[in-house]
Design a protein around this motif. Structure first.
Motif, PDB file in Angstrom:
ATOM      1  N   LEU A 255      75.950  55.837   5.111  1.00 30.55           N
ATOM      2  CA  LEU A 255      75.167  54.613   5.296  1.00 30.55           C
ATOM      3  C   LEU A 255      75.443  54.002   6.662  1.00 30.55           C
ATOM      4  N   LEU A 256      76.717  53.934   7.040  1.00 37.97           N
ATOM      5  CA  LEU A 256      77.054  53.371   8.350  1.00 37.97           C
ATOM      6  C   LEU A 256      76.482  54.240   9.475  1.00 37.97           C
ATOM      7  N   TYR A 257      76.425  55.535   9.257  1.00 35.49           N
ATOM      8  CA  TYR A 257      75.799  56.435  10.236  1.00 35.49           C
ATOM      9  C   TYR A 257      74.329  56.065  10.422  1.00 35.49           C
ATOM     10  N   TRP A 258      73.602  55.878   9.297  1.00 37.08           N
ATOM     11  CA  TRP A 258      72.197  55.517   9.399  1.00 37.08           C
ATOM     12  C   TRP A 258      72.024  54.126  10.006  1.00 37.08           C
ATOM     13  N   PHE A 259      72.924  53.218   9.698  1.00 36.03           N
ATOM     14  CA  PHE A 259      72.842  51.878  10.293  1.00 36.03           C
ATOM     15  C   PHE A 259      72.947  51.973  11.816  1.00 36.03           C
ATOM     16  N   ALA A 260      73.852  52.836  12.306  1.00 31.64           N
ATOM     17  CA  ALA A 260      74.003  52.993  13.754  1.00 31.64           C
ATOM     18  C   ALA A 260      72.769  53.659  14.359  1.00 31.64           C
ATOM     19  N   ALA A 261      72.265  54.691  13.676  1.00 30.31           N
ATOM     20  CA  ALA A 261      71.116  55.438  14.203  1.00 30.31           C
ATOM     21  C   ALA A 261      69.854  54.585  14.241  1.00 30.31           C
ATOM     22  N   HIS A 262      69.718  53.594  13.317  1.00 29.23           N
ATOM     23  CA  HIS A 262      68.491  52.794  13.220  1.00 29.23           C
ATOM     24  C   HIS A 262      68.772  51.303  13.428  1.00 29.23           C
ATOM     25  N   TYR A 263      69.829  51.029  14.127  1.00 31.85           N
ATOM     26  CA  TYR A 263      70.263  49.643  14.306  1.00 31.85           C
ATOM     27  C   TYR A 263      69.151  48.767  14.885  1.00 31.85           C
ATOM     28  N   GLU A 264      68.451  49.277  15.858  1.00 26.99           N
ATOM     29  CA  GLU A 264      67.435  48.462  16.538  1.00 26.99           C
ATOM     30  C   GLU A 264      66.114  48.453  15.780  1.00 26.99           C
ATOM     31  N   ASP A 265      65.632  49.628  15.304  1.00 25.95           N
ATOM     32  CA  ASP A 265      64.323  49.632  14.648  1.00 25.95           C
ATOM     33  C   ASP A 265      64.381  49.033  13.248  1.00 25.95           C
ATOM     34  N   TRP A 266      65.575  48.900  12.651  1.00 28.93           N
ATOM     35  CA  TRP A 266      65.712  48.167  11.383  1.00 28.93           C
ATOM     36  C   TRP A 266      66.089  46.702  11.609  1.00 28.93           C
TER      37      TRP A 266
END
Length: 461
Positions: A255-266
């Motif tokens: 989850l933290l990986y996805w948060f980093a990968a999509h930090y700006e578009d989310w």
């Protein structure tokens, strides 16, 4: 070589435990905790169906509690052999088991405080001292190296792609007519972040194969990631918190990986992100020590501007006071907390504080076993009881299946089909009818013999 099935063998997905007799020795594959309803978990206290002192060696597929949770109990009841596992699994195991021991001790203390005069004292399943005795028996192994674990018995581990250190177990009985058993452990999804894809099964005379999602396919991963982003957008508009029950090993880090990968578009900068799991925080340290096991994309992310474990608005709740402080927030928080099936851990407090709020969202990102609070919520129950209170479920409940750490039906069939041989299969670690459906598909595609395991069943190869 003989195999006897003792756990995750009768239409269940927890309590993994299989006994192998080879070259005159007894080797146990996994010794996991039974999870689910109170009745199911009470079975952990029962005697093993075998003499713990008679086991010569234990091999662990990975560090999830349903595969390792009764290992200290095995030691407590007389096991004195070595415990073989992949190096990262050996690092994760004490973290997981110390947490389980602490929970068991706390539960025993509460039960003793409530017991009537004259009732016998409740003892915890095992203690932190039992975990320390277990830790001393660990024998770490790398992937792909043959190791003689007993005279006439050799072992090799392959990457299962499920969690860090997860292994496909290849156990060989040497001799004039060698026999090879392969145990899948839990097979991961191809394309799972951070981890490498599961390796194909080596040639075998018999394959013990998990079947958790044997009757269904997951949502495509990119669609799942988009769904997560839309949930955060909806929750922001609704003004509530997002609670995500997640296992401390694997799911929290992904989850933290996805948060980093999509930090700006989310638009995650608008949120306060909490990891409320001291155990998950310790696990992050193990991940940092084992970057050699990451896939190429994860290695690139770890060198990037936004490291998954160091997001600017991420706070790790170490203490009970830190956790309680989160519950004073009625909106604007993403709370990732254990346990993944909501049957224990700090997430239950966050659910107690958010389930009745119409603006709140609860997101389940992993398998929910029968009898767990998570399964009840996923199945649409409208009222739950937590900490003595009846709570009406007004929050929106989401199931995001594409983030599962388990291969789906397509993945399991593809994994078997990539193997070096076409051995007969015994399906374990799956509820019915999931494994019945997978059995039919395996037979239809490959014409092989497929057996559904049952507790106490024996199989010779």
């Amino acid at each position: 070589m003989q195999i006897e099935f003792h756990g995750a063998a009768g239409g269940e997905v927890t309590g993994s435990c299989h006994l192998v007799e080879a070259a005159g020795h007894r080797v146990l594959l996994d010794c996991g905790m039974i999870q689910g309803s109170r009745e199911a978990e009470a079975r952990n206290l029962a005697p093993f169906d075998f003499d713990a002192a008679s086991i010569d060696a234990l091999v662990l597929s990975h560090a999830h509690i349903d595969h390792i949770g009764r290992v200290p109990l095995l030691v407590k009841r007389g096991f004195r052999g070595p415990i073989w596992a992949q190096r990262a699994t050996c690092d994760l195991l004490p973290i997981m088991l110390l947490d389980a021991a602490s929970l068991a001790e706390q539960a025993a203390e509460r039960a003793n405080n409530d017991r009537a005069r004259g009732e016998p004292e409740i003892r915890p399943l095992y203690t932190r001292e039992d975990v320390e005795a277990t830790r001393k028996r660990l024998r770490p192994l790398p992937y792909h190296a043959w190791q003689t674990i007993l005279p006439g018995v050799t072992l090799r581990l392959h990457d299962a792609g499920h969690i860090l250190g997860s292994s496909i177990v290849e156990l060989r009985e040497e001799g004039a007519a060698p026999r090879t058993l392969v145990f899948s452990g839990d097979v991961g999804m191809r394309g799972t972040p951070i981890l490498r894809d599961p390796e194909a099964p080596p040639a075998a005379d018999l394959l013990l194969m998990e079947s958790t999602y044997g009757d269904r396919d997951h949502k495509e991963r990119l669609a799942t990631v988009a769904e997560l982003g839309s949930i955060f957008d909806e929750a922001r508009e609704d003004g509530g918190n997002v609670v995500i029950p997640a296992f401390a090993v694997g799911r929290s880090q992904e989850l933290l990986y996805w948060f980093a990968a999509h930090y700006e578009d989310w638009n995650l900068e608008r949120w306060r992100i909490f990891l409320d799991s001291p155990m998950a925080a310790k696990v992050m340290g193990v991940y940092d020590r084992h970057e050699e096991l990451f896939d190429a994309e994860a290695a690139k992310v770890w060198r990037g501007r936004l490291r998954p474990f160091a997001l600017p608005n991420l706070r790790v709740a170490e203490t009970v006071e830190d956790s309680k402080a989160i519950n004073r927030l009625h909106g604007g928080a993403i709370i990732v907390a254990g346990s993944g099936m909501a049957n224990g851990g700090r997430v239950r407090h966050h659910l107690a504080n958010n389930l009745a709020r119409r603006g709140a969202h609860v997101v389940f990102v992993g398998y929910q076993a029968h009898g767990t609070l998570g399964r009840l919520l996923v199945d649409g129950v409208r009222r739950v009881r937590l900490f003595g209170d009846d709570i009406e479920v007004r929050a929106r409940i989401h199931t995001v299946g594409g983030l599962s750490a388990h291969a789906d039906q397509h993945g399991l069939l593809e994994w078997y089909g990539a193997g070096a041989s076409r051995p007969p299969v015994v399906l374990v670690h799956g509820e019915d009818p999931a494994r019945s459906v997978l059995a039919s598909e395996l037979h239809r595609r490959h014409g092989i013999e497929v057996t559904l395991s049952r507790p106490g069943m024996r199989r010779a190869i």
